[in-house]
Design a protein around this motif. Structure first.
Motif, PDB file in Angstrom:
ATOM      1  N   ARG A  57       0.859  -1.180   0.000  1.00  0.00           N
ATOM      2  CA  ARG A  57       0.000   0.000   0.000  1.00  0.00           C
ATOM      3  C   ARG A  57       0.895   1.230   0.000  1.00  0.00           C
ATOM      4  O   ARG A  57       2.074   1.160   0.348  1.00  0.00           O
ATOM      5  CB  ARG A  57      -0.938   0.022   1.205  1.00  0.00           C
ATOM      6  CG  ARG A  57      -0.226   0.263   2.519  1.00  0.00           C
ATOM      7  CD  ARG A  57      -1.184   0.374   3.657  1.00  0.00           C
ATOM      8  NE  ARG A  57      -0.453   0.666   4.889  1.00  0.00           N
ATOM      9  CZ  ARG A  57      -1.010   0.699   6.059  1.00  0.00           C
ATOM     10  NH1 ARG A  57      -2.300   0.454   6.189  1.00  0.00           N
ATOM     11  NH2 ARG A  57      -0.300   0.980   7.126  1.00  0.00           N
ATOM     12  N   ALA A  58       0.302   2.366  -0.386  1.00  0.00           N
ATOM     13  CA  ALA A  58       1.066   3.608  -0.462  1.00  0.00           C
ATOM     14  C   ALA A  58       0.534   4.627   0.527  1.00  0.00           C
ATOM     15  O   ALA A  58      -0.665   4.688   0.789  1.00  0.00           O
ATOM     16  CB  ALA A  58       1.014   4.180  -1.875  1.00  0.00           C
ATOM     17  N   THR A  59       1.458   5.419   1.051  1.00  0.00           N
ATOM     18  CA  THR A  59       1.111   6.608   1.816  1.00  0.00           C
ATOM     19  C   THR A  59       1.749   7.794   1.109  1.00  0.00           C
ATOM     20  O   THR A  59       2.718   7.648   0.363  1.00  0.00           O
ATOM     21  CB  THR A  59       1.600   6.535   3.276  1.00  0.00           C
ATOM     22  OG1 THR A  59       3.031   6.421   3.286  1.00  0.00           O
ATOM     23  CG2 THR A  59       0.984   5.351   4.008  1.00  0.00           C
ATOM     24  N   SER A  60       1.182   8.979   1.346  1.00  0.00           N
ATOM     25  CA  SER A  60       1.634  10.163   0.632  1.00  0.00           C
ATOM     26  C   SER A  60       1.719  11.342   1.589  1.00  0.00           C
ATOM     27  O   SER A  60       0.816  11.552   2.399  1.00  0.00           O
ATOM     28  CB  SER A  60       0.636  10.472  -0.488  1.00  0.00           C
ATOM     29  OG  SER A  60       0.949  11.682  -1.127  1.00  0.00           O
TER      30      SER A  60
ATOM     31  N   LYS B  95       5.145  15.138  -3.926  1.00  0.00           N
ATOM     32  CA  LYS B  95       4.677  14.303  -2.820  1.00  0.00           C
ATOM     33  C   LYS B  95       5.702  13.210  -2.581  1.00  0.00           C
ATOM     34  O   LYS B  95       6.219  12.618  -3.531  1.00  0.00           O
ATOM     35  CB  LYS B  95       3.324  13.675  -3.143  1.00  0.00           C
ATOM     36  CG  LYS B  95       2.209  14.687  -3.261  1.00  0.00           C
ATOM     37  CD  LYS B  95       0.902  13.997  -3.579  1.00  0.00           C
ATOM     38  CE  LYS B  95      -0.221  15.016  -3.698  1.00  0.00           C
ATOM     39  NZ  LYS B  95      -1.484  14.358  -4.061  1.00  0.00           N
ATOM     40  N   THR B  96       5.992  12.968  -1.307  1.00  0.00           N
ATOM     41  CA  THR B  96       6.843  11.839  -0.952  1.00  0.00           C
ATOM     42  C   THR B  96       5.925  10.640  -0.759  1.00  0.00           C
ATOM     43  O   THR B  96       5.067  10.645   0.126  1.00  0.00           O
ATOM     44  CB  THR B  96       7.659  12.131   0.315  1.00  0.00           C
ATOM     45  OG1 THR B  96       8.487  13.273   0.071  1.00  0.00           O
ATOM     46  CG2 THR B  96       8.527  10.937   0.691  1.00  0.00           C
TER      47      THR B  96
ATOM     48  N   LYS C  38      10.461  -2.451   6.793  1.00  0.00           N
ATOM     49  CA  LYS C  38      11.065  -1.581   5.783  1.00  0.00           C
ATOM     50  C   LYS C  38      10.089  -1.367   4.633  1.00  0.00           C
ATOM     51  O   LYS C  38       9.402  -2.301   4.212  1.00  0.00           O
ATOM     52  CB  LYS C  38      12.337  -2.210   5.209  1.00  0.00           C
ATOM     53  CG  LYS C  38      13.527  -2.181   6.110  1.00  0.00           C
ATOM     54  CD  LYS C  38      14.722  -2.715   5.349  1.00  0.00           C
ATOM     55  CE  LYS C  38      15.986  -2.573   6.153  1.00  0.00           C
ATOM     56  NZ  LYS C  38      17.145  -3.048   5.380  1.00  0.00           N
ATOM     57  N   PRO C  39      10.055  -0.157   4.084  1.00  0.00           N
ATOM     58  CA  PRO C  39       9.212   0.067   2.909  1.00  0.00           C
ATOM     59  C   PRO C  39       9.841  -0.542   1.663  1.00  0.00           C
ATOM     60  O   PRO C  39      11.054  -0.753   1.599  1.00  0.00           O
ATOM     61  CB  PRO C  39       9.157   1.585   2.801  1.00  0.00           C
ATOM     62  CG  PRO C  39      10.437   2.050   3.409  1.00  0.00           C
ATOM     63  CD  PRO C  39      10.744   1.060   4.515  1.00  0.00           C
ATOM     64  N   ALA C  40       9.012  -0.790   0.674  1.00  0.00           N
ATOM     65  CA  ALA C  40       9.506  -1.269  -0.617  1.00  0.00           C
ATOM     66  C   ALA C  40      10.241  -0.149  -1.342  1.00  0.00           C
ATOM     67  O   ALA C  40      11.317  -0.346  -1.882  1.00  0.00           O
ATOM     68  CB  ALA C  40       8.353  -1.774  -1.470  1.00  0.00           C
ATOM     69  N   LEU C  41       9.615   1.037  -1.348  1.00  0.00           N
ATOM     70  CA  LEU C  41      10.255   2.173  -2.014  1.00  0.00           C
ATOM     71  C   LEU C  41       9.778   3.478  -1.408  1.00  0.00           C
ATOM     72  O   LEU C  41       8.718   3.546  -0.790  1.00  0.00           O
ATOM     73  CB  LEU C  41      10.021   2.159  -3.530  1.00  0.00           C
ATOM     74  CG  LEU C  41       8.652   2.446  -4.118  1.00  0.00           C
ATOM     75  CD1 LEU C  41       8.395   3.945  -4.228  1.00  0.00           C
ATOM     76  CD2 LEU C  41       8.540   1.842  -5.497  1.00  0.00           C
ATOM     77  N   VAL C  42      10.605   4.484  -1.601  1.00  0.00           N
ATOM     78  CA  VAL C  42      10.274   5.855  -1.228  1.00  0.00           C
ATOM     79  C   VAL C  42      10.626   6.710  -2.435  1.00  0.00           C
ATOM     80  O   VAL C  42      11.733   6.606  -2.975  1.00  0.00           O
ATOM     81  CB  VAL C  42      11.059   6.321   0.017  1.00  0.00           C
ATOM     82  CG1 VAL C  42      10.718   7.763   0.354  1.00  0.00           C
ATOM     83  CG2 VAL C  42      10.794   5.407   1.205  1.00  0.00           C
ATOM     84  N   ALA C  43       9.656   7.530  -2.875  1.00  0.00           N
ATOM     85  CA  ALA C  43       9.870   8.333  -4.081  1.00  0.00           C
ATOM     86  C   ALA C  43       9.317   9.735  -3.893  1.00  0.00           C
ATOM     87  O   ALA C  43       8.242   9.912  -3.321  1.00  0.00           O
ATOM     88  CB  ALA C  43       9.183   7.672  -5.272  1.00  0.00           C
TER      89      ALA C  43
END
Length: 129
Positions: free
Chosen positions: A84-87, A104-105, A115-120
């Motif tokens: 899932r994503a958070t913003s 947006k991060t 740990k998250p999969a990714l941060v962008a």
């Protein structure tokens, strides 16, 4: 696994850690993992489920994907995982009187993982009428 295999076909990235469950058992991942770019490509879908105040978009003629300031693939996504994503709004920059860049991060979390999969840091350009 089927989605990962289809992504491998589209991108021509058939590395065994993504598509060969038997060979991937011998890796530190213990099985196949999603391509980092597959997870990244799902951001539009994942962020669509984040509630937003739609009144904030009044007057917008269009929004376009402007790109990424930064992308980090922090942890692998094992096949079959739920994500899932958070913003978090991290920056707004006025480009001209009718145009802003919104950054947006986005963090993609893996269910059951610390740990998250990714941060962008994802930039969207909004053009107002």
């Amino acid at each position: 696994q089927e989605r990962i295999d289809r992504f491998a076909d589209v991108t021509l990235d058939h590395q065994f850690i993504h598509i060969d469950p038997e060979a991937a058992k011998g890796t530190p991942f213990g099985g196949t993992i999603a391509h980092g770019f597959l997870t990244l490509s799902m951001l539009t879908h994942l962020t669509a489920s984040i509630p937003q105040d739609m009144s904030r978009f009044a007057g917008i003629l269009m929004g376009v994907n402007y790109g990424f300031e930064k992308v980090r693939f922090v942890a692998p996504v094992p096949t079959g995982s739920r994500i899932r994503a958070t913003s978090v709004l991290s920056n707004v920059e006025l480009k001209d009187p009718n145009t802003i860049n919104v950054t947006k991060t986005i963090t993609v979390e893996i269910e059951g993982s610390s740990k998250p999969a990714l941060v962008a840091d994802w930039i969207t350009r909004l053009v107002y009428g």
